[in-house]
Design a protein around this motif. Sequence first.
Motif, mmCIF file in Angstrom:
data_model
loop_
_atom_site.group_PDB
_atom_site.id
_atom_site.type_symbol
_atom_site.label_atom_id
_atom_site.label_comp_id
_atom_site.label_asym_id
_atom_site.label_seq_id
_atom_site.Cartn_x
_atom_site.Cartn_y
_atom_site.Cartn_z
ATOM 1 N N ARG A 49 -4.349 13.460 2.444
ATOM 2 C CA ARG A 49 -5.015 12.214 2.809
ATOM 3 C C ARG A 49 -3.965 11.107 2.782
ATOM 4 O O ARG A 49 -3.376 10.798 1.742
ATOM 5 N N TRP A 50 -3.710 10.486 3.919
ATOM 6 C CA TRP A 50 -2.700 9.446 4.043
ATOM 7 C C TRP A 50 -3.368 8.076 4.013
ATOM 8 O O TRP A 50 -4.399 7.875 4.657
ATOM 9 N N GLU A 51 -2.762 7.144 3.299
ATOM 10 C CA GLU A 51 -3.290 5.796 3.186
ATOM 11 C C GLU A 51 -2.148 4.791 3.301
ATOM 12 O O GLU A 51 -1.029 5.065 2.857
ATOM 13 N N ALA A 52 -2.447 3.619 3.870
ATOM 14 C CA ALA A 52 -1.410 2.601 4.074
ATOM 15 C C ALA A 52 -2.003 1.207 3.968
ATOM 16 O O ALA A 52 -3.159 0.984 4.339
ATOM 17 N N PRO A 59 4.217 4.536 -4.247
ATOM 18 C CA PRO A 59 4.155 4.627 -2.787
ATOM 19 C C PRO A 59 5.528 4.470 -2.159
ATOM 20 O O PRO A 59 6.454 3.929 -2.768
ATOM 21 N N PHE A 60 5.649 4.959 -0.941
ATOM 22 C CA PHE A 60 6.853 4.717 -0.144
ATOM 23 C C PHE A 60 6.598 3.498 0.733
ATOM 24 O O PHE A 60 5.466 3.011 0.839
ATOM 25 N N CYS A 112 6.447 -4.913 6.420
ATOM 26 C CA CYS A 112 6.516 -3.922 5.348
ATOM 27 C C CYS A 112 5.138 -3.310 5.119
ATOM 28 O O CYS A 112 4.153 -4.031 4.922
ATOM 29 N N ILE A 113 5.079 -1.991 5.157
ATOM 30 C CA ILE A 113 3.835 -1.255 4.939
ATOM 31 C C ILE A 113 4.068 -0.237 3.831
ATOM 32 O O ILE A 113 5.017 0.545 3.882
ATOM 33 N N ALA A 114 3.212 -0.262 2.825
ATOM 34 C CA ALA A 114 3.268 0.743 1.755
ATOM 35 C C ALA A 114 2.322 1.883 2.119
ATOM 36 O O ALA A 114 1.218 1.657 2.631
ATOM 37 N N PHE A 115 2.763 3.122 1.857
ATOM 38 C CA PHE A 115 1.893 4.254 2.179
ATOM 39 C C PHE A 115 2.079 5.375 1.155
ATOM 40 O O PHE A 115 3.095 5.453 0.455
ATOM 41 N N TYR A 143 -3.193 -4.951 11.334
ATOM 42 C CA TYR A 143 -3.748 -3.845 10.577
ATOM 43 C C TYR A 143 -2.734 -2.718 10.431
ATOM 44 O O TYR A 143 -2.012 -2.399 11.375
ATOM 45 N N ALA A 144 -2.713 -2.118 9.270
ATOM 46 C CA ALA A 144 -1.868 -0.942 9.052
ATOM 47 C C ALA A 144 -2.725 0.305 9.161
ATOM 48 O O ALA A 144 -3.805 0.385 8.569
ATOM 49 N N GLN A 145 -2.266 1.261 9.927
ATOM 50 C CA GLN A 145 -2.978 2.529 10.082
ATOM 51 C C GLN A 145 -1.981 3.671 9.934
ATOM 52 O O GLN A 145 -0.813 3.547 10.321
#
Length: 390
Positions: A303-306, A243-244, A376-379, A338-340
């Motif tokens: 499909r994007w996920e985080a 993931p980035f 920090c959010i991984a996606f 929440y990460a969206q």
Amino acid sequence: MKPERKAELHRIFPGESIMHTLKISALCFCLFLIWGCTEEKTESANPQPPVTTRPEASMTMDFRGGSLKVTDRASSIFDAGITLPVNALYSAETIEIRPTPLPAPLPAGKKAAGPAVAFSPGGLNFKAPAVLTLPYGEKTADGSRIHDYQVHARYFNPDKRKWESMPLKSRDIENKTISFESSHFSVYIASVETPDTDFPAYPQKLTQGEYFVHPPEFRLENGEHVLIEKGRINRPGIQAGTPFHLYVRFYEKALLALVDQQASVNTKAGHRAVFTEDGTGVILDTFPVFEKIRASGDARLWRWEAVFVAELTRLVNYKTVDEQNPYVQPFPENQRLYAQIEAINEREILISWNFDLPMEMESEIYKQNPRDQTLCIAFEATFLGFPEGE
């Protein structure tokens, strides 16, 4: 006549004997020199390839460490550099960076993505790893386009007389450089892999279900190549992907948001993301960052996920909560985070969170420790496939 002749020969022979001895001695001396030169060449062949070019950057460093970089834009190795930490050197050394010919061909299936760079003194070892930076170009020597996320670092091992790979620390796609750690000096080069022709071509063909970075991987089943699914950071049981990360750093009067494979606030290591007006998210243009997204022509086909990376998130009065995890106990509304993530048009994605940055920046705790505030959010993304008929 014959006796006189024999006597004459006897008179000459003693002198000839001396000359003969001198010739043998001279011959032995020459053979010794040749043997000595051969030995010298044999010993010097292994340690390091010869230095044949002038240094493009030079600096004397000692136990205090330091940084050195090629700053001449006309140089073929512009942006090549080194950063040495404190106490990395055993003694003061004159560090030099120069372009150099390849000491040996690259392995089969590998192409040079940039010039070979020699860091000298050759063979110098460090007590603590140095960070080296290499430049690369947009095309290889044969005109093939270089894909940013297929560029890797290699160093020439003079003992084994072959190139070996180096794990990357960071990439700077905007300035076309890669950085990595090394405990020694040698010749280094940025290289790319030659695609395996047994597998579907990338990025000319995108396979439904493939991951958004790196070429797809397949396993052979009943004579057919079956895609290996990876990633799915919210779905266990599937092979891990890469993931980035969106990394946000809060400063007293500013915010910094960077996107990169590694969570980093190094401005040379990532892509800047643009904050939304309300400060609760960022917008990222995917095309300059992700080649596969650009190849598909539309970020909405993925499909994007985080998820939040809890160990790298530090926010006053907030705890990281992944709403998609059924085992997470609910927190009061004012402590939820929440990460969206979603694709908002063919090029851009919106990564957002549900707390008010301006409000948080007004807190007294924040003002006392502004640099402790990080997010920090991984996606990641998975290709959904082209619409019917395409």
